[in-house]
Design a protein around this motif. Sequence first.
Motif, PDB file in Angstrom:
ATOM      1  N   TYR A   1       0.805  -1.229   0.000  1.00 49.19           N
ATOM      2  CA  TYR A   1       0.000   0.000   0.000  1.00 49.19           C
ATOM      3  C   TYR A   1       0.832   1.271   0.000  1.00 49.19           C
TER       4      TYR A   1
ATOM      5  N   MET B   1      -7.135  -1.270  10.714  1.00 53.81           N
ATOM      6  CA  MET B   1      -7.272  -2.001   9.451  1.00 53.81           C
ATOM      7  C   MET B   1      -8.662  -2.614   9.367  1.00 53.81           C
TER       8      MET B   1
ATOM      9  N   ASN C   1      -4.786   9.611   6.191  1.00 53.17           N
ATOM     10  CA  ASN C   1      -3.381   9.234   5.968  1.00 53.17           C
ATOM     11  C   ASN C   1      -2.564  10.354   5.331  1.00 53.17           C
TER      12      ASN C   1
ATOM     13  N   LYS D   1      -3.396   5.781  11.367  1.00 50.36           N
ATOM     14  CA  LYS D   1      -3.339   5.352   9.973  1.00 50.36           C
ATOM     15  C   LYS D   1      -4.507   4.397   9.753  1.00 50.36           C
TER      16      LYS D   1
ATOM     17  N   ILE E   1      -6.115   1.557   6.976  1.00 48.37           N
ATOM     18  CA  ILE E   1      -5.850   0.757   5.780  1.00 48.37           C
ATOM     19  C   ILE E   1      -7.048  -0.138   5.491  1.00 48.37           C
TER      20      ILE E   1
END
Length: 354
Positions: A57, A108, A135, A145, A147
């Motif tokens: 990523y 995540m 981000n 963060k 994801i």
Amino acid sequence: MKPRSGDWAKIGEDWVVHLDQLQLLKQWSQDPGFQRAVQKVKQENKLKLSQLLEKEYNIKINPSSLFDIQVKRIHEYKRQLLNCLHIITLYNRIKKDPNANITPRTIMIGGKAAPGYYVAKKIIKLICSVASVVNNDPIVGDKLKVIFLENYRVTLAERIMPAADLSEQISTAGTEASGTGNMKFMLNGALTIGTLDGANVEMAEEMGNDNIFIFGMTVDDVEALQNRGYNAYDYYNRNPEIRQCVDQIQNGYFSPNNPDEFKDIADILLKYDRFYLLADYEAYIECQDKVSSIYQDQTKWVEMAINNIASSGKFSSDRTIEEYAKDIWGVEPSWEKLPAPHEPREEDATPAVK
Ligand SMILES: *Cc1c(COP(=O)(O)O)cnc(C)c1O
């Protein structure tokens, strides 16, 4: 097999075929040497996953941040959207006070949407859009963060479960039959934030309420709310953090090139939500704040993680099948000696060349 040595060699290897023997680990949950050994394994697994994701990523991950993970099919009842509301709340709090002492998190979310499930796909799009805003905001830095894990499947689960600090099991009480992801995380020493739904109930029973973060409405509470009538605006009007999140989704804050992109998501939250997200929002955020504060006390956290591993023996499929055999099929075990799972079997041997 020769016994291993080191700080992790506490209970032999029989637990591999008698998973309830993991209970023996309870006595070591406060042992500093064993705690360090468990932390080391988790840290190595987090580092390995970071490297994999940084390559995939093109994002820099803080490996000492709290790895907060929700992986499962995308479905409204599993409430990935509630997780997303927490992400937006954390983001808004950082923006409001960039110097506040917050526990850094890498959040995540992963899972597939069924091909024709429009809302599930919209939820994925929202998570990705929120991730892109969060981000790329220099004020946020490595405090947060986000994801979205593409193509969630067993091969990826094998990397994710061992690297997780926090497992998200936040379905509306009364909707999840059991769940199995919850058990995989627990066995791998992740702590669970969850509702009293599905097997989370048995997990809490096994480990005790001090080792799991339970929040929100019970099945009875949900039923009572249903009966008196759910009005999302009650919560929206009362709680300024909810209002800010829903307004941002509604007004295109996360989709500046298409301000109407997520209007239908805001509409669901306020008018058509069958899973009562806003009713559980406050309890969820409060519980997440408790998670963040306990994560600052790493000794306490790893003690809870060891208690999770030690309490996960009941969720062995061997035990489940044994119960089915006895209570449902009425069959007796055959005691013919079979090789243990890690031993080579005769039929696997390389056939001799003719
Ligand atoms: C375990 C697992 C699931 C089931 O997850 P739940 O959280 O129980 O819904 C789904 N997909 C994969 C790839 C899994 O490994």
